[in-house]
Design a protein around this motif. Structure first.
Motif, PDB file in Angstrom:
ATOM      1  N   SER A   1       0.865  -1.173   0.000  1.00  0.00           N
ATOM      2  CA  SER A   1       0.000   0.000   0.000  1.00  0.00           C
ATOM      3  C   SER A   1       0.905   1.226   0.000  1.00  0.00           C
ATOM      4  CB  SER A   1      -0.876  -0.040   1.256  1.00  0.00           C
ATOM      5  OG  SER A   1      -1.533   1.181   1.427  1.00  0.00           O
ATOM      6  N   LYS A   2       0.629   2.153  -0.870  1.00  0.00           N
ATOM      7  CA  LYS A   2       1.417   3.397  -0.978  1.00  0.00           C
ATOM      8  C   LYS A   2       2.922   3.136  -1.011  1.00  0.00           C
ATOM      9  CE  LYS A   2      -2.146   6.075   1.307  1.00  0.00           C
ATOM     10  NZ  LYS A   2      -2.636   6.234   2.672  1.00  0.00           N
ATOM     11  N   GLY A   3       3.310   2.165  -1.799  1.00  0.00           N
ATOM     12  CA  GLY A   3       4.737   1.904  -1.987  1.00  0.00           C
ATOM     13  C   GLY A   3       5.404   1.175  -0.848  1.00  0.00           C
ATOM     14  N   ASN A   4       4.597   0.748   0.108  1.00  0.00           N
ATOM     15  CA  ASN A   4       5.134   0.148   1.311  1.00  0.00           C
ATOM     16  C   ASN A   4       4.687  -1.316   1.385  1.00  0.00           C
ATOM     17  OD1 ASN A   4       5.969  -0.358   3.885  1.00  0.00           O
ATOM     18  ND2 ASN A   4       4.580   1.119   4.854  1.00  0.00           N
ATOM     19  N   LEU A   5       5.618  -2.228   1.227  1.00  0.00           N
ATOM     20  CA  LEU A   5       5.284  -3.656   1.349  1.00  0.00           C
ATOM     21  C   LEU A   5       5.300  -3.965   2.838  1.00  0.00           C
ATOM     22  CD1 LEU A   5       4.896  -6.344  -0.309  1.00  0.00           C
ATOM     23  CD2 LEU A   5       7.308  -6.743   0.098  1.00  0.00           C
ATOM     24  N   PHE A   6       4.125  -3.866   3.457  1.00  0.00           N
ATOM     25  CA  PHE A   6       4.131  -3.838   4.914  1.00  0.00           C
ATOM     26  C   PHE A   6       3.924  -5.193   5.553  1.00  0.00           C
ATOM     27  CE2 PHE A   6      -0.435  -4.087   5.458  1.00  0.00           C
ATOM     28  CZ  PHE A   6      -0.924  -3.526   4.295  1.00  0.00           C
ATOM     29  N   MET A   7       3.621  -6.194   4.757  1.00  0.00           N
ATOM     30  CA  MET A   7       3.440  -7.509   5.378  1.00  0.00           C
ATOM     31  C   MET A   7       3.521  -8.598   4.327  1.00  0.00           C
ATOM     32  SD  MET A   7       0.184  -8.682   7.577  1.00  0.00           S
ATOM     33  CE  MET A   7      -0.235 -10.378   7.787  1.00  0.00           C
ATOM     34  N   THR A   8       4.268  -9.649   4.612  1.00  0.00           N
ATOM     35  CA  THR A   8       4.199 -10.840   3.769  1.00  0.00           C
ATOM     36  C   THR A   8       3.918 -12.019   4.691  1.00  0.00           C
ATOM     37  OG1 THR A   8       6.551 -11.267   3.927  1.00  0.00           O
ATOM     38  CG2 THR A   8       5.849  -9.965   2.057  1.00  0.00           C
ATOM     39  N   GLU A   9       3.122 -12.924   4.199  1.00  0.00           N
ATOM     40  CA  GLU A   9       2.631 -13.965   5.103  1.00  0.00           C
ATOM     41  C   GLU A   9       2.249 -15.202   4.294  1.00  0.00           C
ATOM     42  OE1 GLU A   9       1.249 -12.895   8.621  1.00  0.00           O
ATOM     43  OE2 GLU A   9       1.098 -15.043   8.960  1.00  0.00           O
TER      44      GLU A   9
END
Ligand SMILES: Nc1ncnc2c1ncn2[C@@H]1O[C@H](COP(=O)(O)OP(=O)(O)OP(=O)(O)O)[C@@H](O)[C@H]1O
Ligand SMILES: [Mg+2]
Length: 308
Positions: A209-217
């Motif tokens: 979101s908004k250039g931010n890969l904030f979670m991978t799972e």
């Protein structure tokens, strides 16, 4: 340990107009996995894929593919990647066969008609091999793009919104084809807006979101954590509050007491639906209608962004 095929460190992309589309992205992709990149419009999915493929030049960070730097060793990395772009870019007067064969040639690979035939057959395009690409339907053109991406036998395949604008039946058949590719050892990275698609296909999901890969799972743990379902019961008579004997259920009242909403985990063997309905009947609470719905990607997003 799984072999890492793509390694991304602190990747930044700021476009010429000053817009930052990727902000310190870190990601490792393992051999043979199907990784889905999920995010809303403009999140940076295509920019991220483009950076790995060498189409977009990053403004910071480092990407390696099979241990090779995607900028300094562009030729080595690009040859092992197949890219199915988001936009339909095929409108040629050439036949399907020639278009796909030409794509292979671009990578300096020797002719291999048997491979081209196999790819076209797998994508149910072989009977169209002598048709001009411009005369195909949209869904067939999308499959031609996949065939082109596979023509040079890549080890990694990127699918940027592979099933946008594709009907349900074809979507399912494409999913099956992608899974078959995985069986041959190809690593697959796809972008999608559809949770259903990610759920069906992916081993692992990355949220951007908004250039931010904030979670991978891992998908399975993600669905366990977040894949809630809701049962909405429409009542004949409104309630002021939920009966205390039902406190064990996760209930909410809505619509001025005319709706009971029960949130439950569909992965649980006993999800409580039957017992809730039994108890409501026992209490003389009559329902005139009901429906169930799965939490949408958007809701999962909101929940995740809220936690961030
Ligand atoms: N060439 C460009 N110049 C300036 N900004 C760009 C350029 N390409 C993309 N952007 C911007 O970067 C952001 C990310 O775009 P990108 O195409 O990567 O998003 P996306 O996640 O693929 O979206 P979608 O789901 O709509 O395909 C968007 O805000 C977009 O407007
Ligand atoms: Mg995109």
């Amino acid at each position: 340990m799984a072999e890492t095929v793509i390694s991304i460190q602190n990747l930044d992309k700021t476009y010429d107009n000053g817009f930052t589309a990727l902000d310190k992205v870190n990601l490792e992709i393992n051999k043979g996995e199907i990784f889905a990149l999920l995010g809303p419009n403009g999140a940076g999915k295509t920019t991220l894929i483009g950076s790995i493929c060498g189409i977009v030049s990053p403004t910071g960070g480092h990407i390696s593919v099979f241990g090779h730097d995607t900028i300094k060793e562009y030729k080595q990395t690009r040859a092992r990647i197949g890219l199915v772009p988001q936009e339909l870019t095929v409108d040629s007067f050439e036949t399907v066969w020639n278009t796909v064969t030409f794509s292979r040639g671009l990578f300096g690979k020797k002719d291999n008609p048997a491979h081209i035939e196999d790819v076209l057959k797998r994508l149910s395009l072989f009977d169209k091999k002598d048709t001009q690409v411009r005369k195909l339907s949209g869904g067939m053109k999308r499959r031609v793009l996949i065939a082109k991406a596979l023509a040079h036998e890549p080890d990694i395949l990127f699918l940027d919104e592979p099933t946008a604008g594709v009907d349900v039946e074809l979507r399912k058949s494409m999913w099956a084809q992608v899974r078959k590719l995985q069986e041959t050892g190809v690593t697959i990275i796809l972008t999608t807006h559809y949770l259903e698609e990610a759920e069906e296909m992916a081993d692992r999901i990355g949220f951007i979101s908004k250039g931010n890969l904030f979670m991978t799972e891992e998908k399975t743990s993600l669905m366990k954590k977040l894949g809630k379902k809701e049962l909405v019961l429409e009542l004949y008579n409104p309630l002021d509050c939920t009966p205390s004997s039902l406190d064990g259920f996760n209930l909410k009242l809505a619509n001025d007491g005319y709706q009971i909403i029960y949130t439950y985990d569909p992965a649980m063997q006993d999800n409580g639906v039957v017992s809730l309905l039994d108890q409501l009947r026992g209490l003389g609470i009559k329902c005139k209608d009901f429906n169930t719905r799965q939490s949408s990607l958007e809701e999962i997003f909101i929940e995740l962004v809220g936690q961030e």
